[in-house]
Design an enzyme around this catalytic site. Structure first.
Site, PDB file in Angstrom:
ATOM      1  N   ASP A 329       1.178  -1.266   0.050  1.00  0.00           N
ATOM      2  CA  ASP A 329       0.196  -0.432  -0.014  1.00  0.00           C
ATOM      3  C   ASP A 329       1.156   1.122   0.191  1.00  0.00           C
ATOM      4  O   ASP A 329       1.934   1.055   0.131  1.00  0.00           O
ATOM      5  CB  ASP A 329      -0.957   0.094   0.919  1.00  0.00           C
ATOM      6  N   ASP A 706      41.066 -23.378  11.997  1.00  0.00           N
ATOM      7  CA  ASP A 706      39.516 -24.025  11.947  1.00  0.00           C
ATOM      8  C   ASP A 706      38.265 -23.271  12.426  1.00  0.00           C
ATOM      9  O   ASP A 706      37.129 -22.771  12.374  1.00  0.00           O
ATOM     10  CB  ASP A 706      38.923 -24.707  11.359  1.00  0.00           C
TER      11      ASP A 706
END
Length: 874
Positions: A329, A706
């Site tokens: 809208d 890691d």
């Protein structure tokens, strides 16, 4: 005593008396305080959040951890205390990393769930007030309107076409029409039409009720299965990653078993092969991947919240990145939602007519002033933006609803179905006046007369043409226009059929365009998304407003609801690509528009604020509720705009794209390293070579090199060019893209060949096995901590990105370097990991491999960047 009262079996006046309340004034402040102490907050019990210690313990409930613990126990029994120490250290560190990520995600999601606190309108001390629903107490008088979610159990005092959906309690999907009379004691819950219950939905009409029960004492509060919160459903991407992780895990466990058996057959030591197989399993099974992805999703939700959007459903975050159509809208989203009455138009421009217009808009308005006794600048006006503007304009003209001497008899609230609201008032013993406001074309259609010098005259053809011309003139300037009419009548009945009105005039309002709207629209087009306007306003009003924000709209690009109604689906499909504005639409039209775009393969985001918008919001791929809208619209929405601003939708799409980006970066980083290690060890064993790296060294790389960067990548800032990319095809959005597969598998294989070449060459040179393993260990570790920066972006080469914008990643990189050098040059760790200090002459080889690997990854990225550019150019 309270539990014995059968509320539906007594009159509302008796209920008011038993609750020591007053239906005309409500409760007084002192009484409210006492009741808060007696009854507590009006909330249902929620599941308690999982304690942080329990989250930590949950990390040990993993097959991977079971394998590690089992291997640790075996190594202790066999007297291999060093290996046991390394394995149990890995267990603890893995669990700490998992805990950190899961706790972060849990707290983020929990914090967002409590943002949308529902509110209710009550009568206290003779005044209407808007309060949080949790503050309601028994005896409060509450106002009910279409779109509300009933916050309590209550006995109805007044019912004006009040229809309630009670399916949450009774299972009955048809709404029931409410009454105010008494009912027999034995009336079952589903038929107690003079009561409303917590959790049910007001579908139509208005009502007034006195609260009988709150919180745990309500009917829904007694049903424990409904009290618990719904568990957050995993997104499709989460499900795919979880399934992928399990599949990889099973495959890799089989490989690890094969490595162990082959090692034993070639004469390796039992403990060495057991710990190696376990270490490889730890390195290659992406156990932490699902948790990391949950963290990325949760962080994305937090970022959207900071930009004034609340994600209610996790699945929406994932879909956002694929959005290609945004149906919105204009009011409140593209405009500021600060309606202001600019003026009124009357047939004869007389002051008496203008007074009638202002009086009508006030008496028909659903907004109210909470503190009318204060100075106007301090007024708290509650209601929708248009209604608030009407109340304020009327007040400035001298009309206050509270001061009206005309007693309310009945009223019809505004509905998008009939597009007007009406208020029937008692003017005298013999005369009533009906006031009506609504869509100008509807009011003109229902009007038959004009008032001239206190005499009714019929509206002629010229009058109607003149009024319609004025209406079009106002809408073409971008004003929102409302029609106003009234009539005198003797009847006290107010039905839906209203005719023969006296046309009083038009009131026209303006709503400034948001400053960010034009840029947001431009960003949409740049990002390959198409914004379309779906509004209940006149087509000329919509056209004037959207032109201000950059839409190039002609009449052929506008379709009105009445014309859409006449079209078949095939006819609509032929013109849908040309339509930019849908004007004067009804909720059923919104649903049809959404479906039509979806049938063309588009991913549709749709805004809505009313109860009738709920079907379209549900149908849309992303339902977006407005914060100023009804509770029902917010309830079914995937995302709620806390400021109603269109730019928030665009920002949310950008964050959705960033989330998928970060997930892919983490997957690429984790899997490429894992694949390299398993191939390296597997080939070495099957070729009859010694192990190129020990179990302890693998675990060290997994944790120090890691583990930390993996966590840090979850916090990676979004890339600046995200909104220059086209929407991702939701149906063709694989877990691993072609680029990711090449980086993980092809580059991983090339790295393995280089490492195996180095390993074989060093073996032929008769170097000490400890030295050789240390070199391989250092190469793998340096490789991991170097190409992490390549994983910061899969769409840009490393020389085009800011490598310092993720502080956590920089810290993890430095810690990775420290971990590597500590493993090589700290005596204690030399003994623990089986490494030896490397001379300076070894480092050129180690650094060269890291550079080669990074260069290969960047080459793959460069190829795909050029390929995508060519595709976009054509």
């Amino acid at each position: 005593m309270e539990e014995k009262i059968i509320w539906h079996n007594i009159s509302w006046k008796k209920a008011t008396e038993l609750l020591n309340s007053n239906y005309e004034k409500g409760l007084i402040e002192e009484e409210i305080k006492f009741r808060h102490e007696d009854f507590g907050k009006n909330i249902l019990p929620k599941e308690k959040p999982i304690p942080r210690f329990n989250i930590f313990l949950e990390q040990f409930k993993s097959p991977l951890i079971y394998i590690l613990i089992g291997a640790g126990i075996i190594t202790i029994i066999l007297g291999e205390h060093t290996n046991a120490f390394v394995i149990f250290a890995a267990v603890i560190l893995n669990s700490l990393l998992g805990f950190f990520q899961e706790d972060k995600a849990s707290r983020a999601l929990r914090g967002l769930k409590n943002v949308l606190a529902p509110k209710a309108i009550v009568l206290r001390d003779g005044k209407k007030e808007e309060i949080f629903s949790s503050e309601i107490v028994p005896g409060d008088i509450i106002f009910l309107k279409s779109g509300d979610k009933v916050p309590v159990d209550a006995r109805l005092i007044d019912s004006n076409n009040l229809k309630v959906d009670e399916s949450v309690l009774t299972g009955e999907y048809l709404p029931c029409l409410k009454i105010t009379g008494t009912l027999p004691k034995e009336t079952p819950l589903a038929d107690r039409d003079n009561m409303v219950y917590m959790g049910t939905i007001i579908e139509d009409g208005k009502g007034l009720a006195i609260v009988t029960n709150t919180g745990i004492n309500t009917e829904i509060g007694k049903i424990t299965s409904l009290v618990k919160e719904t568990k957050e459903e995993k997104t499709p991407y989460q499900k795919r990653v979880s399934s992928f992780s399990k599949t990889i895990g099973i495959i890799m466990v089989i490989i690890c078993i094969a490595i162990f058996i082959e090692g034993m057959l070639t004469g390796a030591k039992f403990v060495e092969m057991l710990t190696t197989a376990v270490a490889v399993a730890v390195a290659i099974i992406p156990e932490g991947l699902p948790v990391t992805i949950t963290v990325i999703l949760a962080l994305g939700m937090q970022r959207i919240f900071k930009r004034k959007g609340l994600v209610r459903k996790l699945v929406a975050v994932e879909t956002l990145g694929s959005t290609s159509i945004i149906a919105t809208d204009k009011t409140g989203t593209l405009t500021e939602g600060r309606m202001k009455v600019v003026g009124v138009f009357t047939p004869f421009s007389k002051e008496q007519e203008k007074s009638m217009v202002y009086k009508t808009i006030v008496l028909c308005s659903e907004a109210f002033i909470e503190n009318p006794e204060d100075k106007p600048k301090n007024w708290k006006i509650r209601g929708m933006s248009t209604e608030k503007a009407l109340i304020l304009a009327g007040a400035k003209a001298g009309f206050l609803k509270n001061n009206s001497e005309e007693v309310l008899i009945s009223e019809i609230p505004f509905s998008s179905d009939y597009k007007y609201s009406a208020s029937l008032r008692k003017k005298s013993q013999k005369e009533n006046i009906l006031y009506v406001k609504g869509a100008p074309e509807i009011i003109l259609e229902k009007s038959k007369y004009l008032m001239f010098n206190n005499k009714k005259i019929k509206i002629n053809k010229n009058n109607r043409e003149s009024f319609n011309k004025e209406y079009e003139n106002l809408t073409s300037k971008g004003y929102r226009v409302l029609g106003v009419g009234y009539k005198k009548q003797k009847e006290t009945f107010l039905g839906q059929e209203i005719n023969d009105l006296i046309f009083a005039g038009f009131v026209f309002l303006e709503d400034p365009v948001r400053k960010k709207a034009k840029k947001a629209i431009q960003t949409c087009y740049q990002a390959g998304m198409r914004p379309i306007i779906i509004t209940g306003d006149h087509k000329l009003t919509a056209k004037a407003v959207v032109r201000k924000i950059g839409f190039n709209v002609e009449d052929k690009n506008i379709l009105e609801g009445k014309d859409l109604e006449k079209m078949s689906d095939s006819e609509f499909d032929k013109i849908i690509n040309n339509i930019q504005i849908y004007a004067r639409v009804e909720p059923k039209h919104k649903l049809r528009i959404v479906k039509a775009w979806q049938e063309k393969g588009e991913v549709v985001a749709m805004t809505g604020d009313g109860i009738n918008d709920a079907p379209a919001l549900k149908q849309a791929d992303i339902g977006i509720g407005l914060g100023s809208g009804t509770e029902v619209a917010k309830e079914v929405a995937d995302i709620v705009l806390l400021t109603d601003d269109f730019s928030v939708i665009v920002a949310a799409v950008e964050e959705g794209r960033a989330i998928i980006d970060n997930i892919r970066k983490v997957i690429t980083y984790l899997l490429s390293d894992s694949f390299t290690e398993v191939i390296l060890i597997g080939v070495s064993i099957f070729a009859g070579f010694p192990l190129p790296i020990t179990a302890a060294q693998i675990l060290w790389i997994n944790l120090m090199e890691d583990g930390l960067p993996d966590v840090a990548l979850a916090f990676e800032p979004k890339e600046k060019d995200l909104m220059k990319q086209k929407p991702r095809n939701r149906n063709n959005n694989p877990l691993l893209t072609k680029e990711m597969k090449i980086i993980i598998f092809i580059i991983g294989l090339i790295t393995d060949l280089i490492l195996l070449g180095i390993f074989m060459w060093l073996l032929k040179q008769d170097y000490n096995i400890e030295y050789i393993r240390t070199i391989i260990f250092a190469c793998l570790a340096m490789d991991s901590i170097s190409y992490i920066f390549s994983c910061k972006s899969l769409r840009k080469n490393i020389w085009h990105i800011d490598i310092f914008n993720n502080k956590l990643l920089i810290v993890s990189w430095f810690l990775g370097l420290i971990g590597l050098f500590s493993a090589l040059y700290v005596p204690f760790l030399n003994n623990l990991l089986g490494t030896i200090p490397l001379p300076f002459s070894s480092w050129p080889l180690i650094i060269s491999l890291a550079v080669i690997n990074t260069a290969l990854i960047e080459s793959v990225k460069y190829y795909f960047i050029k390929k995508d550019k060519l595709k976009n150019d054509y």
